[in-house]
Every structure is written in structure tokens, then in C-alpha cells.
Design an enzyme around this catalytic site. Sequence first.
Site, PDB file in Angstrom:
ATOM      1  N   HIS A   1       1.065  -1.196   0.312  1.00  0.00           N
ATOM      2  CA  HIS A   1       0.090   0.248   0.090  1.00  0.00           C
ATOM      3  C   HIS A   1       0.992   1.140   0.450  1.00  0.00           C
ATOM      4  CE1 HIS A   1       1.107  -0.935   4.570  1.00  0.00           C
ATOM      5  NE2 HIS A   1       0.531   0.623   4.703  1.00  0.00           N
TER       6      HIS A   1
ATOM      7  N   HIS B   1       1.240   3.794   2.186  1.00  0.00           N
ATOM      8  CA  HIS B   1       2.153   4.615   3.070  1.00  0.00           C
ATOM      9  C   HIS B   1       2.820   4.721   3.194  1.00  0.00           C
ATOM     10  CE1 HIS B   1      -2.064   4.034   6.681  1.00  0.00           C
ATOM     11  NE2 HIS B   1      -2.184   5.176   5.521  1.00  0.00           N
TER      12      HIS B   1
ATOM     13  N   ASP C   1       6.406   4.191   5.270  1.00  0.00           N
ATOM     14  CA  ASP C   1       6.832   3.256   5.959  1.00  0.00           C
ATOM     15  C   ASP C   1       6.686   1.785   4.905  1.00  0.00           C
ATOM     16  OD1 ASP C   1       4.034   2.731   6.169  1.00  0.00           O
ATOM     17  OD2 ASP C   1       4.817   1.431   8.005  1.00  0.00           O
ATOM     18  N   HIS C   2       6.170   2.151   3.348  1.00  0.00           N
ATOM     19  CA  HIS C   2       6.389   1.132   2.887  1.00  0.00           C
ATOM     20  C   HIS C   2       6.666   0.946   1.954  1.00  0.00           C
ATOM     21  CE1 HIS C   2       3.708  -1.708   6.021  1.00  0.00           C
ATOM     22  NE2 HIS C   2       3.868  -0.382   6.025  1.00  0.00           N
TER      23      HIS C   2
ATOM     24  N   HIS D   1      -7.271  -1.646   5.412  1.00  0.00           N
ATOM     25  CA  HIS D   1      -6.662  -0.162   6.016  1.00  0.00           C
ATOM     26  C   HIS D   1      -7.065   0.500   5.659  1.00  0.00           C
ATOM     27  CE1 HIS D   1      -2.966   0.379   7.992  1.00  0.00           C
ATOM     28  NE2 HIS D   1      -2.868   1.030   6.887  1.00  0.00           N
TER      29      HIS D   1
ATOM     30  N   ASP E   1      -0.540  -4.011   5.597  1.00  0.00           N
ATOM     31  CA  ASP E   1      -1.226  -3.410   6.791  1.00  0.00           C
ATOM     32  C   ASP E   1      -2.087  -3.642   6.721  1.00  0.00           C
ATOM     33  OD1 ASP E   1       1.584  -1.955   7.365  1.00  0.00           O
ATOM     34  OD2 ASP E   1       1.029  -0.514   7.399  1.00  0.00           O
TER      35      ASP E   1
ATOM     36  N   HIS F   1       5.796  -5.594  11.878  1.00  0.00           N
ATOM     37  CA  HIS F   1       5.547  -4.654  11.637  1.00  0.00           C
ATOM     38  C   HIS F   1       5.080  -4.316  13.049  1.00  0.00           C
ATOM     39  CE1 HIS F   1       2.555  -1.361  10.364  1.00  0.00           C
ATOM     40  NE2 HIS F   1       3.574  -1.701   9.027  1.00  0.00           N
TER      41      HIS F   1
END
Length: 322
Positions: A63, A65, A67-68, A140, A210, A268
Amino acid sequence: MRITFLGTSSGMPTRQRNVSGVAVQFPQRSEWWLFDCGEGTQHQLLRLDELRPSQLRRIFITHMHGDHIYGLPGLLASCGLGSTPEHIDIYGPPGLEEYLKAVLRYSETRIPYGFRVHTVETGLILQEPEYSVFCAPLDHRVPAFGYRVVEQDRPGSFNVAKAQADGIPFGPLYGQLKAGQSIIWQGRCFHGRDYVGDPIPGRKFSYCTDTIFCRNAVDLSRAADLVIHEATYAQADLELARRSKHSTAAMAAQVAAEAKAQALILTHFSPRYTPEAPITLEDLLAEAQAIFPNTMLARDRLTYEIPRRSPSPLPVGVGLPR
């Protein structure tokens, strides 16, 4: 099939943990795949000599976000310096291609090798002779996808001693029998099924992050040899998990248990769970093991070799093809 965790923290890195990234090696093919690419992923790769940028073949993003995905443009740029890959295929949600093009354009970065972005949809997204990859939406705050990697079954071992005892000469006839064919030799009919053992089951793993607990995560993990699942929160912080649509360790364990998986690795983790905090990662592990005993905690640069199962019938998946 070897799994290496490049980052196991959620949201932001800590002194001990980078943000999300998981490498999957296929040593027999001299290539590896990457699942998610948080900021700092390429720094982790510098510490692992066996993960060569020139052998990176596929990248799967769950996805959008940060942090990915924040590490993805930098990794692609660095792969263009020195020994470059021949081609990289990138799979991910809507918006990923637009994001990459914008970063590369505004930073005036030129990628000297071919790469292609595939926008994923539910179902089969990659079919190779040896491996298949499926994906399905998770639950999510933004569109997110989980992945399931399936290794094809391998033929069983050929019983050379039986073939010799039956007087079948070594050579092309052995190959035909091993392929399951029937042959005629000296007026007799021999069937391949009588000379080949049960197929060796292919390995399966799922990557779900997530997400809060959802049925698609269970379907992706059905009969998996390994489930990699986010465990951002402890059960004591269930309300935080619900608001942010993240999983607790117990939710991850519930996924593995309902899917009848073999093993679960939690990842995570919220940075709030430190060794000095009232709740630690060992507490998350205990919560998960109470539901699914064969649970482990991921740590940065942990490597896990997915074992092969003995030839035997496996449960048939539900919801997604095997």
C-alpha cells in the site's frame, strides 16, 4: 525459499528496527524478490552480501503509506549504479506508478534498465513455471493488498532400482516413465505411475500488512507453510488497533490458526513496545502463541528458510486458487 526481514517496525524506524521490507531469495534461480520498501531498505541490503541489487527481479508493494514505499525510488536509483539488473517488475496498488514517475521526474533521476509497474487486482497476478503469486485486498485505512506466493509441486522421485529390476534399460525410457507416461518394452506395458513417488508439495507463504483482521488474510494464508503478518499492537491496545485498522498479535495468530498454516512470523511492531516499556514484544509473542503456538517474532536481518514438506496430501485452499 529463504525469507530475510529488512525492516520490522511500523510507522517509523527505531534504533533497533527499520521500517517494512522483506526479501525472498530463490538461490536456485540467482534472483530475489522484495516485498515493501520502506525508507532505509537499501542500507539494510548493504549489510547482506547475499542480496545483490543486480539480482533483484520483482518488487511487491502492499500500500501507499510512506513506511512501505519511501525507500523505493532510492533503491531503484541505486540499482542503476554499478552492476544493474536486466529488468525489474513492480506490483502494487493504484497510484504507485504515478508516485514513482513524479519522484524520478522531479529528482531528474534516470533509470538505466527496464522496469514496469503493474497495478494489481484481486486474484492471480503472476504465473511462472515454478511460482504463482496471488493478491487480495486487506482492510486498512487506504487500499492495501496482501500477497500469496505458491511454489509449484515437484515430481516425485524416480524408482531407478525398480526400473532396473523390471529389465527396463537406462535411457530415454526412464525419462518417459518419470514424466508419467506409459511405455512398451519387449512386448510389455509399463506405467509411469508405478515408478514415480508422490509429488513433493510446493511451498506457500503469505504476506499480510497493513490490515486489521479480515477474511481475505485467512484465504491468502490457507495451508501456508509460513504466514508473515503484521502485529502492530498488543491486545491491551485493541482500541488503537481498531481506530488505525492495524492488527494485534492475537489477530495475526487467529489468521494463522483459521488458515491452518504451519508457522507464523509477526512483524510491523509499534515503536511503543520497547524492552523498558510496560508491554514488550515478548508480551505480543505470548498473546499470539496462546492462540497459535508456532509463532515467532521477526527482527531485522532475521533469515528464515521455509522447509519442504514430505510428500503427502495437503488441504485445498478456499477463496483463492492453490
